[in-house]
Design a protein around this motif. Structure first.
Motif, PDB file in Angstrom:
ATOM      1  N   LYS A   1       0.807  -1.225   0.000  1.00 47.55           N
ATOM      2  CA  LYS A   1       0.000   0.000   0.000  1.00 47.55           C
ATOM      3  C   LYS A   1       0.839   1.273   0.000  1.00 47.55           C
ATOM      4  N   GLU A   2       2.131   1.215   0.327  1.00 44.26           N
ATOM      5  CA  GLU A   2       2.899   2.463   0.441  1.00 44.26           C
ATOM      6  C   GLU A   2       3.100   3.146  -0.907  1.00 44.26           C
ATOM      7  N   GLY A   3       3.223   2.373  -1.983  1.00 43.15           N
ATOM      8  CA  GLY A   3       3.296   3.005  -3.297  1.00 43.15           C
ATOM      9  C   GLY A   3       2.021   3.757  -3.608  1.00 43.15           C
ATOM     10  N   LEU A   4       0.896   3.126  -3.329  1.00 43.57           N
ATOM     11  CA  LEU A   4      -0.405   3.752  -3.554  1.00 43.57           C
ATOM     12  C   LEU A   4      -0.593   4.961  -2.641  1.00 43.57           C
ATOM     13  N   ALA A   5      -0.180   4.847  -1.386  1.00 44.15           N
ATOM     14  CA  ALA A   5      -0.326   5.963  -0.442  1.00 44.15           C
ATOM     15  C   ALA A   5       0.489   7.166  -0.890  1.00 44.15           C
ATOM     16  N   LEU A   6       1.672   6.926  -1.433  1.00 48.45           N
ATOM     17  CA  LEU A   6       2.507   8.025  -1.901  1.00 48.45           C
ATOM     18  C   LEU A   6       1.919   8.715  -3.122  1.00 48.45           C
ATOM     19  N   MET A   7       1.338   7.929  -4.016  1.00 49.42           N
ATOM     20  CA  MET A   7       0.985   8.431  -5.338  1.00 49.42           C
ATOM     21  C   MET A   7      -0.473   8.833  -5.481  1.00 49.42           C
ATOM     22  N   ASN A   8      -1.356   8.213  -4.705  1.00 52.36           N
ATOM     23  CA  ASN A   8      -2.784   8.395  -4.889  1.00 52.36           C
ATOM     24  C   ASN A   8      -3.277   9.568  -4.043  1.00 52.36           C
ATOM     25  N   GLY A   9      -2.903  10.779  -4.434  1.00 51.20           N
ATOM     26  CA  GLY A   9      -3.277  11.946  -3.650  1.00 51.20           C
ATOM     27  C   GLY A   9      -3.097  13.226  -4.430  1.00 51.20           C
ATOM     28  N   THR A  10      -3.381  14.348  -3.784  1.00 52.74           N
ATOM     29  CA  THR A  10      -3.467  15.645  -4.463  1.00 52.74           C
ATOM     30  C   THR A  10      -2.273  16.555  -4.156  1.00 52.74           C
ATOM     31  N   ALA A  11      -1.128  15.960  -3.831  1.00 47.46           N
ATOM     32  CA  ALA A  11      -0.015  16.760  -3.322  1.00 47.46           C
ATOM     33  C   ALA A  11       0.557  17.725  -4.350  1.00 47.46           C
ATOM     34  N   VAL A  12       0.594  17.344  -5.619  1.00 46.89           N
ATOM     35  CA  VAL A  12       1.210  18.226  -6.621  1.00 46.89           C
ATOM     36  C   VAL A  12       0.354  19.465  -6.828  1.00 46.89           C
ATOM     37  N   MET A  13      -0.936  19.258  -7.072  1.00 46.33           N
ATOM     38  CA  MET A  13      -1.803  20.419  -7.301  1.00 46.33           C
ATOM     39  C   MET A  13      -1.893  21.302  -6.058  1.00 46.33           C
ATOM     40  N   THR A  14      -1.894  20.679  -4.870  1.00 49.44           N
ATOM     41  CA  THR A  14      -2.017  21.454  -3.635  1.00 49.44           C
ATOM     42  C   THR A  14      -0.751  22.246  -3.355  1.00 49.44           C
ATOM     43  N   ALA A  15       0.402  21.641  -3.596  1.00 45.32           N
ATOM     44  CA  ALA A  15       1.669  22.356  -3.404  1.00 45.32           C
ATOM     45  C   ALA A  15       1.757  23.557  -4.339  1.00 45.32           C
ATOM     46  N   ILE A  16       1.402  23.344  -5.601  1.00 49.58           N
ATOM     47  CA  ILE A  16       1.427  24.457  -6.557  1.00 49.58           C
ATOM     48  C   ILE A  16       0.427  25.533  -6.138  1.00 49.58           C
ATOM     49  N   ALA A  17      -0.722  25.101  -5.622  1.00 48.46           N
ATOM     50  CA  ALA A  17      -1.735  26.067  -5.167  1.00 48.46           C
ATOM     51  C   ALA A  17      -1.205  26.918  -4.023  1.00 48.46           C
ATOM     52  N   CYS A  18      -0.463  26.313  -3.099  1.00 45.73           N
ATOM     53  CA  CYS A  18       0.122  27.086  -1.994  1.00 45.73           C
ATOM     54  C   CYS A  18       1.048  28.169  -2.525  1.00 45.73           C
TER      55      CYS A  18
END
Length: 522
Positions: A193-210
């Motif tokens: 599950k750690e590969g999925l936990a790392l990748m299956n999320g909104t971190a890129v768009m949220t970081a750029i939004a910040c």
């Protein structure tokens, strides 16, 4: 250096900015409660595997392949395959600042304890940030639902020793395997599950939004300062920003912009000597109404971005308290998409406002006594010199491109992955579009900074400015000198853009003189 603890307390946009710009180190909480929470999630996953439970992305394939069962002896290989087959990102790489923002944003989500990851994974992400070993992440390839799978695979790939990283600075890119070898470290072996936990999320768009939010605050602030300078240079009417007038339209952000203009113009003094014109053109008179749209939207923009930042947004979630697997759709980036689609319209409108102000400044038919194209040449050389003529054309081009970028990305949902991802957010594309609009607007700002200071000097007003406008003028003069004879202005403009991009204005002495609200400060 200060330390930001990630895991128990909510992070702010400013926290992400500080990590992105290497102003703080990062640490995980020391509390036994938090560590127990993390461990319970990981242990629960192990328990389910021993009981041969069916867990999406752990004992099954991904997406439309969720009905494909993974044999128990291959479960531990699945995360590695996920990171590998998503290694198809293209386009320009995210710069180092943005990539650091992505890593801390993903760390924030996983450290909440509802993703089933190990303490070792969280430690390795902290190590990356503190040792300045940051994955190189291509910017293109995410539809913003099922998360930022492809760009985030470059974090997972780096952890397992298979991708490139920025080593200390943006110019030094090396394979992560070389770093591990030099430091005598082993690559991380991802647990189920750690590969999925790392990748299956909104971190890129949220970081750029910040990052976009913070740069937009700066754009609003500088555009208000420029407007004040242009009111003076164009002999405008400060009474357009009257307190009683603005009390009758009670948008608080709009009122705040008008208040700033009154203060910086010292409007009580200026009104006594104002132009006989009853009304200025809209690009001066309506500046608070245009800049104020962003100023009023900051509340909900911050709420959308920070809620996403502090969320568990992978799938499935692992409930470490009630020991349940929760399948849902928190990877969907709809709130970031809406925020960024809206933000880029607000900022492009500010670019358009400033474009119109520059058109007034350079046109001798409407600039109230300023020379043609703001040339500072002597009378005998006036025929040769063209001052800011080409700069005004450039501003028009940058503004047009910014306006062209404002079509909402979120309405272009595409059905992907065998119609499993049949409605997607496009949040990452919206965030990237907003970044482009912001950069183009910063180019417009740079040109207006130079033109406004030039106009003030041509009118002989440099020594009569209020303290804030004097500080702003001095800040501009660190990168720009008065144009007497025509010269290329590319370097002057680019230096100012670079200073905006590094958020230097918010840290300079000019900002300290503004005595603005705390939420402007990084």
């Amino acid at each position: 250096m200060q330390v930001l603890v990630v895991g128990e307390n909510l992070l702010t946009i400013e926290d992400v900015i500080r990590v992105a710009h290497q102003q703080v180190k990062v640490a995980l909480p020391e509390s036994s409660e938090w560590r127990t929470l993390i461990q319970r999630g990981a242990d629960f996953l192990d328990q389910l595997l021993e009981e041969e439970g069916v867990i999406y992305g752990v004992t099954t394939g991904y997406g439309d392949s969720c009905l494909v069962e993974i044999p128990p002896h291959q479960v531990h290989e699945l995360p590695l395959h996920l990171s590998r087959f998503h290694g198809c990102g293209l386009g320009q790489n995210l710069d180092l600042v943005t990539a650091r923002a992505v890593v801390v944003t993903r760390l924030c989500s996983l450290a909440r304890g509802y993703s089933g990851v190990s303490f070792a994974l969280l430690e390795r992400l902290v190590w990356m940030l503190n040792e300045k070993i940051i994955p190189v992440i291509p910017s293109e390839g995410s539809v913003g639902a099922s998360g930022d799978l492809t760009p985030l695979s470059y974090i997972a790939g780096a952890l397992v020793g298979e991708r490139d990283v920025y080593l200390h600075d943006q110019q030094h890119i090396v394979p992560i395997s070389q770093v591990y070898a030099e430091k005598k470290m082993s690559a991380l072996v991802l647990r189920p599950k750690e590969g999925l936990a790392l990748m299956n999320g909104t971190a890129v768009m949220t970081a750029i939004a910040c990052l976009n939010y913070k740069k937009s605050e700066q754009i609003a602030l500088v555009s208000t300062l420029i407007t004040a300078m242009n009111v003076l240079a164009l002999e405008g009417n400060p009474s357009h920003f009257d307190e009683v007038l603005f009390a009758q339209k009670p948008h608080q952000g709009q009122q705040r912009i008008a208040s700033q203009l009154r203060t910086w113009l010292n409007s009580e003094v200026q009104t006594a000597h104002q132009s006989p014109r009853l009304q200025d053109r809209y690009s001066l008179r309506c500046a608070p109404h245009i800049i104020g749209v962003f100023e009023d939207s900051k509340v909900w923009l911050r709420q959308f971005i920070e809620n996403e930042l502090n969320s568990s947004n992978d799938n499935p979630l692992i409930d470490p308290v009630n020991l349940r697997v929760l399948h849902g759709g928190h990877f969907y980036g709809g709130h970031i998409a809406q925020a960024m689609d809206s933000l880029k319209i607000m900022i492009a409108n500010i670019a358009d406002l400033l474009d119109r102000q520059l058109a007034q400044l350079v046109d001798h038919k409407m600039n109230h006594g300023l020379p043609r194209n703001l040339t500072g040449s002597s009378p005998e050389r006036l025929a040769l010199n063209h001052g800011f003529k080409a700069v005004q054309i450039g501003v028009s081009a940058w503004t047009a491109e910014a306006l062209k970028q404002t079509l909402a990305a979120s309405i272009f949902s595409r059905s992907t992955e065998c119609h499993n991802q049949d409605k997607v957010s496009m949040g990452t594309i919206a965030a990237r579009d907003a970044s482009r609009v912001i950069l183009l607007t910063e180019q417009v700002l740079a040109a207006l900074c130079c033109a406004s200071v030039q106009a003030i000097q041509l009118k002989g007003l440099s020594k009569n400015l209020t303290q804030v406008l004097t500080q702003f003028q001095n800040w501009v003069h660190e990168s720009f000198t008065f144009v007497e004879e025509d010269r290329p202005l590319q370097n002057d403009l680019q230096t100012l853009v670079d200073r905006f991009e590094q958020l230097q204005f918010l840290h300079c002495d000019a900002f300290n003189a503004l005595n603005m609200e705390n939420d402007y400060a990084c």
